[in-house]
Design a protein around this motif. Structure first.
Motif, PDB file in Angstrom:
ATOM      1  N   UNK A 248      23.508 -29.422  24.187  1.00 58.06           N
ATOM      2  CA  UNK A 248      24.387 -28.252  24.155  1.00 58.06           C
ATOM      3  C   UNK A 248      24.948 -27.980  25.556  1.00 58.06           C
ATOM      4  N   UNK A 249      24.097 -28.094  26.578  1.00 58.99           N
ATOM      5  CA  UNK A 249      24.579 -27.833  27.943  1.00 58.99           C
ATOM      6  C   UNK A 249      25.639 -28.854  28.356  1.00 58.99           C
ATOM      7  N   UNK A 250      25.457 -30.103  27.919  1.00 63.02           N
ATOM      8  CA  UNK A 250      26.439 -31.141  28.251  1.00 63.02           C
ATOM      9  C   UNK A 250      27.798 -30.823  27.597  1.00 63.02           C
ATOM     10  N   UNK A 251      27.773 -30.465  26.304  1.00 63.36           N
ATOM     11  CA  UNK A 251      29.016 -30.153  25.604  1.00 63.36           C
ATOM     12  C   UNK A 251      29.665 -28.877  26.168  1.00 63.36           C
ATOM     13  N   UNK A 252      28.818 -27.929  26.566  1.00 68.98           N
ATOM     14  CA  UNK A 252      29.312 -26.680  27.125  1.00 68.98           C
ATOM     15  C   UNK A 252      30.024 -26.928  28.456  1.00 68.98           C
ATOM     16  N   UNK A 253      29.493 -27.877  29.226  1.00 68.76           N
ATOM     17  CA  UNK A 253      30.104 -28.231  30.500  1.00 68.76           C
ATOM     18  C   UNK A 253      31.510 -28.798  30.270  1.00 68.76           C
ATOM     19  N   UNK A 254      31.609 -29.717  29.282  1.00 62.54           N
ATOM     20  CA  UNK A 254      32.919 -30.310  28.974  1.00 62.54           C
ATOM     21  C   UNK A 254      33.870 -29.236  28.486  1.00 62.54           C
ATOM     22  N   UNK A 255      33.356 -28.345  27.643  1.00 62.30           N
ATOM     23  CA  UNK A 255      34.181 -27.273  27.085  1.00 62.30           C
ATOM     24  C   UNK A 255      34.717 -26.379  28.215  1.00 62.30           C
ATOM     25  N   UNK A 256      33.847 -26.027  29.162  1.00 62.03           N
ATOM     26  CA  UNK A 256      34.267 -25.155  30.269  1.00 62.03           C
ATOM     27  C   UNK A 256      35.384 -25.810  31.070  1.00 62.03           C
ATOM     28  N   UNK A 257      35.283 -27.137  31.270  1.00 58.40           N
ATOM     29  CA  UNK A 257      36.324 -27.850  32.033  1.00 58.40           C
ATOM     30  C   UNK A 257      37.651 -27.788  31.284  1.00 58.40           C
ATOM     31  N   UNK A 258      37.594 -27.990  29.944  1.00 62.58           N
ATOM     32  CA  UNK A 258      38.820 -27.953  29.147  1.00 62.58           C
ATOM     33  C   UNK A 258      39.422 -26.546  29.136  1.00 62.58           C
ATOM     34  N   UNK A 259      38.535 -25.546  29.120  1.00 56.74           N
ATOM     35  CA  UNK A 259      38.997 -24.156  29.112  1.00 56.74           C
ATOM     36  C   UNK A 259      39.700 -23.836  30.433  1.00 56.74           C
ATOM     37  N   UNK A 260      39.150 -24.353  31.519  1.00 51.92           N
ATOM     38  CA  UNK A 260      39.746 -24.130  32.833  1.00 51.92           C
ATOM     39  C   UNK A 260      41.131 -24.782  32.899  1.00 51.92           C
ATOM     40  N   UNK A 261      41.246 -25.986  32.316  1.00 49.61           N
ATOM     41  CA  UNK A 261      42.539 -26.680  32.307  1.00 49.61           C
ATOM     42  C   UNK A 261      43.569 -25.880  31.508  1.00 49.61           C
ATOM     43  N   UNK A 262      43.116 -25.291  30.425  1.00 49.04           N
ATOM     44  CA  UNK A 262      43.992 -24.492  29.554  1.00 49.04           C
ATOM     45  C   UNK A 262      44.458 -23.224  30.291  1.00 49.04           C
ATOM     46  N   UNK A 263      43.514 -22.643  31.019  1.00 46.86           N
ATOM     47  CA  UNK A 263      43.781 -21.442  31.807  1.00 46.86           C
ATOM     48  C   UNK A 263      44.890 -21.737  32.830  1.00 46.86           C
ATOM     49  N   UNK A 264      44.774 -22.907  33.426  1.00 46.41           N
ATOM     50  CA  UNK A 264      45.733 -23.344  34.431  1.00 46.41           C
ATOM     51  C   UNK A 264      47.119 -23.540  33.797  1.00 46.41           C
ATOM     52  N   UNK A 265      47.151 -24.158  32.612  1.00 45.81           N
ATOM     53  CA  UNK A 265      48.435 -24.374  31.923  1.00 45.81           C
ATOM     54  C   UNK A 265      49.116 -23.045  31.614  1.00 45.81           C
ATOM     55  N   UNK A 266      48.324 -22.073  31.207  1.00 47.52           N
ATOM     56  CA  UNK A 266      48.901 -20.757  30.885  1.00 47.52           C
ATOM     57  C   UNK A 266      49.443 -20.109  32.169  1.00 47.52           C
ATOM     58  N   UNK A 267      48.626 -20.178  33.227  1.00 42.61           N
ATOM     59  CA  UNK A 267      49.034 -19.570  34.503  1.00 42.61           C
ATOM     60  C   UNK A 267      50.350 -20.163  35.021  1.00 42.61           C
ATOM     61  N   UNK A 268      50.500 -21.489  34.924  1.00 40.31           N
ATOM     62  CA  UNK A 268      51.668 -22.166  35.496  1.00 40.31           C
ATOM     63  C   UNK A 268      52.785 -22.368  34.470  1.00 40.31           C
TER      64      UNK A 268
END
Ligand code: NAP
Length: 294
Positions: A248-268
Motif C-alpha cells: 500500500x505504501x508503494x502504491x501510495x507513493x506512486x499515487x502522490x507523484x501522479x497527483x503532484x504532476x496533475x497539480x502542476x498541470x492545473x497550475x500551469x
C-alpha cells in the motif's frame, strides 16, 4: 441434489462474506452440516434465524472438531488468535481456507498453528459490498466474480482443487496467484481506492459547518460515489492496511507523484495533459465494462 462436497464445514466468522458462502453451501447442499463461530450472541442468533447455518456457537474447538473444511471469515487482525484456538482440534486431512483481502498475512498468521496433515489453501473472493454482518449476505454475491487462491508451493493439489471447485460452484472464476503478487495487485485495485475514498470523505467532513451542509446537499456531483466506498467496515479496513503495509505504501507513493504532476498541470494551465489523462482513464472504464466487472 448432488453429493455434498464436505461433511462438516466450520465458518469462523459469519458476516457478509462468510454468510454468503454458507448460504450458498446450504442452498446447494455442498456440506452435510454447516456450523458457524461468532463471538456475539446476536450474530449467532441472526445466522440461525436466517437459516444460513445448521448450528452457531461461540466454542471454536467444538465447531472445528471433525470438520473437513474450516473457512476463516473474520477480519485479518483476528486470524492468529482464532487459529491458535482451533489449530489443536483439527482432524487430519482437514482443509483450512479463508476469504481475507490480504494474503501474505494468512500464511504468517494461520500457518504456524496448523498441525501436520492439515492443508492450508488461502483464498480471496474479489466480491463484496459496503455492508457487514450475516443479514447482509446473499448466495449470488460471487457469481461472475474472480476468486484468487494463493496456496503456498507444495500444497496438496487435491486440497487446492477442492477449494477451487467450491468457488466454481459459487459461480466464480478461479485464478491461482503467489501471495506476494496478490497483495501488490490488490493494493492498487482495492486498497488504494479505499484509502482515497476515506481521505476525501474525511476532508469533506472536516470543512466548516456551513460548507458541510452543502457537501451533503450537492453530493450527487461525485462525492456520493466515494461515500459508498468509505462506508465499508472500519475494523476490516484497519486490518487490511496494517497487514498490507509495504504494497500500500508503494502504491501510495506512486499515487502522490501522479497527483503532484496533475497539480502542476492545473497550475500551469496544461489542458492537453489533463485531457490526455482523462481520455486514457475513460478507456479503462470501458474495458472494465467489457470484462463484465462493472
Ligand atoms: P463482517 O461482515 O464484519 O463479518 C465478520 C465476522 O467475523 C462476524 O461474524 C464477526 O462476528 C466475526 N468476528 C469479528 N471479529 C472477530 C474476532 N476477533 N474473533 C472471532 N470472530 C470475529 O466482515 P466481512 O465483510 O464478511 O469480512 C470478512 C473477511 O472477508 C475479512 O477478512 C475481509 O478482508 C474479507 N473480504 C471482505 C470483503 C467485503 O467486501 N466486505 C470482500 C472480500 C473479502 P462477531 O463480531 O459476532 O464475532
Amino acid at each position: 441434489m448432488a453429493e455434498p462436497m464436505f461433511e462438516r464445514a466450520a465458518f469462523i466468522g459469519i458476516g457478509l462474506i462468510g454468510s454468503s458462502l454458507a448460504r450458498l453451501m446450504k442452498r446447494d447442499g455442498l456440506a452435510r452440516h454447516v456450523v458457524a463461530v461468532a463471538r456475539n450472541e446476536k450474530t449467532r442468533a441472526t445466522a440461525l434465524e436466517l437459516g444460513v447455518v445448521d448450528e452457531a456457537t461461540a466454542d471454536i474447538a467444538h465447531a472445528v472438531r471433525g470438520a473437513d473444511l474450516v473457512m476463516v471469515c473474520t477480519p485479518i487482525g483476528a486470524y492468529a488468535d482464532v487459529a491458535a484456538a482451533f489449530g489443536p482440534h483439527l482432524a487430519k486431512g482437514c482443509v483450512v481456507s479463508d476469504v481475507g483481502s490480504v494474503k501474505q498475512a494468512v500464511l504468517r498468521d494461520l500457518g504456524p498453528h496448523l498441525p501436520d496433515g492439515v492443508h492450508l489453501v488461502p483464498g480471496h473472493p474479489v466480491a463484496g459490498t459496503e455492508h457487514s454482518g450475516p443479514e447482509s449476505g446473499f448466495a449470488e454475491l460471487f457469481e461472475g466474480r474472480w476468486c484468487i487462491l494463493t496456496p503456498p508451493p507444495g500444497t496438496d493439489p487435491a486440497a487446492v482443487e477442492k477449494i477451487a471447485e467450491l468457488w466454481r460452484r459459487a459461480g466464480s472464476n478461479v485464478e491461482m496467484m503467489d501471495a506476494h503478487h496478490h497483495d501488490k495487485v490488490l493494493a492498487i485495485t482495492s486498497h488504494l481506492p479505499h484509502l482515497i475514498a476515506y481521505t476525501i470523505v474525511g476532508t469533506a467532513t472536516d470543512v466548516e459547518t456551513a460548507l458541510r451542509q452543502e457537501v451533503i446537499k450537492f453530493s450527487a456531483g461525485g462525492f456520493r460515489d466515494f461515500t459508498r466506498i468509505a462506508a465499508s467496515d472500519p475494523v476490516m479496513w484497519r486490518d487490511i492496511f496494517l497487514n498490507n503495509r509495504e504494497a500500500v505504501l508503494e502504491m501510495l507513493q506512486r499515487f502522490s507523484e501522479d497527483l503532484t504532476a496533475l497539480q502542476r498541470s492545473i497550475r500551469w494551465g496544461e489542458g492537453e495533459k489533463l485531457e490526455d489523462l482523462f481520455s486514457r482513464t475513460r478507456a479503462i472504464r470501458r474495458s472494465i465494462i467489457d470484462a463484465k466487472q462493472a
